[in-house]
Design a protein around this motif. Structure first.
Motif, short mmCIF file in Angstrom:
data_model
loop_
_atom_site.label_atom_id
_atom_site.label_comp_id
_atom_site.label_asym_id
_atom_site.label_seq_id
_atom_site.Cartn_x
_atom_site.Cartn_y
_atom_site.Cartn_z
N VAL A 16 0.98 -1.26 -0.51
CA VAL A 16 -0.17 -0.58 -0.08
C VAL A 16 0.98 1.33 -0.21
O VAL A 16 2.00 1.21 0.90
CB VAL A 16 -1.02 0.78 1.06
N ARG A 17 0.37 2.08 -0.77
CA ARG A 17 1.40 3.59 -1.08
C ARG A 17 0.45 4.74 0.44
O ARG A 17 -0.61 4.81 0.45
CB ARG A 17 0.94 3.82 -2.01
N GLY A 18 1.30 4.80 1.32
CA GLY A 18 1.52 5.59 1.97
C GLY A 18 2.10 6.69 1.77
O GLY A 18 2.33 7.29 1.52
N ASP A 19 1.18 7.81 2.82
CA ASP A 19 1.54 9.21 3.29
C ASP A 19 2.73 9.22 3.72
O ASP A 19 2.64 11.54 3.75
CB ASP A 19 0.06 10.09 3.41
N ASP A 20 3.39 8.79 4.86
CA ASP A 20 4.52 9.74 5.50
C ASP A 20 5.02 8.31 6.22
O ASP A 20 5.29 7.83 4.78
CB ASP A 20 3.26 9.54 7.03
N VAL A 36 1.94 -4.10 3.78
CA VAL A 36 2.77 -3.44 4.06
C VAL A 36 3.26 -1.95 3.06
O VAL A 36 2.43 -1.83 1.86
CB VAL A 36 3.69 -4.08 3.17
N VAL A 37 3.34 -0.61 4.21
CA VAL A 37 3.12 0.45 3.59
C VAL A 37 4.08 1.34 3.69
O VAL A 37 5.69 1.19 4.32
CB VAL A 37 2.35 1.34 4.34
N PHE A 38 4.51 1.46 2.16
CA PHE A 38 5.28 2.38 1.87
C PHE A 38 5.62 3.64 2.34
O PHE A 38 4.43 4.38 1.60
CB PHE A 38 5.62 1.96 0.11
N ALA A 39 6.77 4.75 1.52
CA ALA A 39 6.32 6.03 2.07
C ALA A 39 6.31 6.71 0.49
O ALA A 39 6.76 6.25 -0.55
CB ALA A 39 7.88 6.60 2.50
N HIS A 40 5.45 7.76 0.71
CA HIS A 40 4.73 8.89 -0.37
C HIS A 40 5.02 8.09 -2.01
O HIS A 40 5.60 8.96 -3.08
CB HIS A 40 6.15 9.56 -0.04
#
Length: 175
Positions: A16-20, A36-40
């Motif tokens: 998942v694309r994250g904002d932070d 799995v959240v990756f940054a920006h």
């Protein structure tokens, strides 16, 4: 897309694309899946976070951020040594993934304002040695091997890929 197609059904895990900041969120909420959240939206962040997920065992994948501690920029020598000891394998795997996708890999000591504790060249040598070792000994984590093979096929890079790419002086260059 590649990660989600490969790992959703068997491991109920999505990228998942994250904002932070990047993070790993185990299932347990209304989504019913691990994230799995990756940054920006950064591709390099996605590959790095995927690397951690590929290495984490079953127990660690049940814990937020795999149960790892994180000490921010400005670490002491001892803290930096601990950071590097746990980052060699994921950064080596990230480097393999980067080469498979044909993108530049940049080593990260992640301690720009520390007390001079970083030996970036030494860390780069350790990461390069681990990357070559993964390939030469066939010791890639199973999920890492699956993802690497998927990237190599998708980006049509099987012919140019090999252990020869992973030397300390080559760390910043992708073909």
């Amino acid at each position: 897309m590649l990660f989600n197609d490969l790992f959703w059904e068997r491991w109920r895990t999505i990228l998942v694309r994250g904002d932070d900041e990047p993070e790993y969120i185990p299932a347990g909420d209304e989504t019913g899946c691990h994230r799995v959240v990756f940054a920006h939206g950064y591709f390099a962040s996605a590959l790095h976070e995927i690397s951690h997920w590929c290495i984490a065992g079953e127990r660690r994948r049940q814990l937020h951020d795999y149960g790892y501690w994180y000490c921010p920029d400005g670490r002491t020598r001892e803290q930096q040594a601990a950071f590097e000891s746990v980052e060699v394998k994921p950064q080596a795997l990230e480097w393999l993934f980067s080469e498979a996708a044909g993108v530049t890999f940049n080593i990260s000591v992640d301690n720009l304002s520390g007390d001079g504790a970083c030996d970036e060249a030494g860390f780069r040598r350790k990461v390069a040695r681990q990357a070559r070792g993964y390939l030469e000994t066939g010791s890639l984590p199973p999920r890492g091997r699956l993802f690497l093979e998927t990237l190599l096929t998708f980006y049509d890079r099987e012919v140019v890929f090999g252990a020869h790419l992973f030397t300390p002086d080559r760390e910043r260059s992708a073909i």
